[in-house]
Design a protein around this motif. Structure first.
Motif, short mmCIF file in Angstrom:
data_model
loop_
_atom_site.label_atom_id
_atom_site.label_comp_id
_atom_site.label_asym_id
_atom_site.label_seq_id
_atom_site.Cartn_x
_atom_site.Cartn_y
_atom_site.Cartn_z
N ARG A 23 0.75 -1.55 -0.14
CA ARG A 23 0.36 -0.07 0.01
C ARG A 23 0.84 0.85 0.03
O ARG A 23 0.60 2.26 -0.25
N ARG A 24 2.05 0.91 0.38
CA ARG A 24 2.87 2.45 0.43
C ARG A 24 3.40 2.46 -0.87
O ARG A 24 3.41 3.84 -0.85
N ASP A 27 1.48 4.79 -3.07
CA ASP A 27 1.89 5.58 -3.19
C ASP A 27 2.55 6.95 -3.51
O ASP A 27 2.74 8.08 -4.08
N LYS A 28 3.71 6.18 -3.76
CA LYS A 28 5.30 6.47 -4.52
C LYS A 28 5.42 5.84 -5.89
O LYS A 28 6.08 6.36 -6.15
N MET A 243 -4.44 3.87 -6.29
CA MET A 243 -2.82 4.92 -7.30
C MET A 243 -3.29 6.36 -7.45
O MET A 243 -2.53 7.01 -7.63
N LYS A 246 -5.72 11.18 -3.53
CA LYS A 246 -5.27 12.25 -3.54
C LYS A 246 -5.30 12.58 -2.01
O LYS A 246 -6.29 12.18 -1.58
#
Ligand code: GLY
Ligand code: MN
Ligand code: MN
Length: 246
Positions: A23-24, A27-28, A243, A246
Motif C-alpha cells: 500500500r505504501r 502511493d509512491k 494509486m 490524493k
C-alpha cells in the motif's frame, strides 16, 4: 509441513506487513521513479513494523524486466505506460511471506494490459479453488495448466501447435512456504490442513514488453483453504483507485 496455529498466525503477520509495504508503494509509484527507490520503500515499511527485512531478494521489475524470471537488479527507471511486477515479501519471526503484485506505473492499465491482468487473476482464483485437503500439487499443476492454456488461447498468445509442444510455461503455480520461502514438502502427498502454499500464475510477453504475475499465500484448512493475503489489493480497479487517491 503442517503448521501449528502459532506458525500460521506468524505467517499471517508477515503477510500483513507485506500488505502495508504494498500500500505504501501504491502511493509512491509514478513515471520516473527507480526500481530501487520502491525497494527501499518496502524495506522502510517492513522494518518499522518489526520485520527484520525481506524474506528473499525482492524482484522490482518494470516493463520487459518482468519477463526475466529472477530479475533482482532493480536498477531501472519506471516508464510511463509500463507495468511494474513486484515479487516481495516480509520476514517475521523467521517465517516468510511471498507476494507478487503487478501494477501500472502511471496508475492506469491500458485495455490490453487489463485483459492480460484479468486473465492471470482468473487463473489465480480458479487455481486457489482447487486447494483443499486431498489434492496433490502434482495433479493440481496439471489442472491449472489447462486453465492457463484456455486463457492463453483466448488472448491469442498460443495456438494448438504450442499446446502440442507444451511450450508455454515459465514456472510452476505453487510451492510450499514457511520457515523457508520454498519450504520442504512433497508434490505427491495429498494436501492436508495446516499446509501453506503460494499460488502464483503468470503470463510473460517479451514482444509486448510486459510480464504479469499475481501471487498469494494460502493455508489449507479442514473446509478448504484460507487466503493469508485477502487484504492485499488485487482487483485492477482497486489498484487504480488507490494509486490515484490524493
Ligand atoms: N519469490 C520467489 C517465488 O515466488 O517463488
Ligand atoms: Mn513464490
Ligand atoms: Mn514470489
Amino acid at each position: 509441513t503442517v503448521k501449528s496455529p502459532l506458525e500460521i498466525s506468524t505467517m499471517q503477520e508477515a503477510c500483513n506487513i507485506t500488505n502495508h509495504g504494498f500500500r505504501r508503494i501504491l502511493d509512491k509509484t509514478r513515471p520516473g521513479v527507480w526500481e530501487y527507490e520502491l525497494e527501499a520503500e518496502y524495506l522502510h515499511e517492513f522494518v518499522r513494523r518489526r520485520s527484520r527485512g525481506f524474506a528473499y531478494t525482492p524482484i522490482i521489475a518494470s516493463g520487459a524486466n518482468a519477463c526475466v524470471l529472477h530479475y533482482v537488479d532493480n536498477n531501472q527507471q519506471c516508464n510511463d505506460g509500463d507495468l511494474l511486477l513486484m515479487d516481495v515479501g516480509a520476514e517475521y519471526g523467521n517465517y516468510n511471506a511471498d507476494m507478487t503484485r503487478t501494477i501500472p506505473v502511471n496508475g492506469k492499465f491500458t485495455e490490453r494490459q487489463k485483459a492480460v491482468y484479468n486473465a492471470v487473476l482468473r487463473v489465480k482464483n480458479e487455481a486457489t479453488k482447487l486447494l483443499r485437503p486431498g489434492t496433490t500439487i502434482d495433479a493440481y499443476h496439471k489442472e491449472v495448466g489447462l486453465i492457463m492454456q484456455s486463457e492463453l488461447l483466448q488472448l491469442g498468445l498460443i495456438d494448438q501447435t504450442d499446446i502440442k509442444n507444451e511450450n508455454n510455461f515459465m514456472h510452476g503455480t505453487s510451492h510450499h512456504i514457511g520457515l523457508d520461502v520454498h519450504d520442504v514438502g512433497s508434490f505427491y502427498k495429498p494436501m492436508e490442513a495446516g499446509n501453506v502454499f503460494t499460488v502464483e500464475p503468470g503470463i510473460y510477453i517479451k514482444e509486448e514488453g510486459l510480464g504479469i504475475r499475481i501471487e498469494d499465500d494460502i493455508v489449507i484448512t479442514e473446509e478448504g483453504h484460507q487466503n493469508l493475503m485477502s487484504d492485499i489489493p488485487i482487483e485492477a480497479e482497486e489498484i487504480e483507485e488507490l494509486m490515484n487517491a490524493k
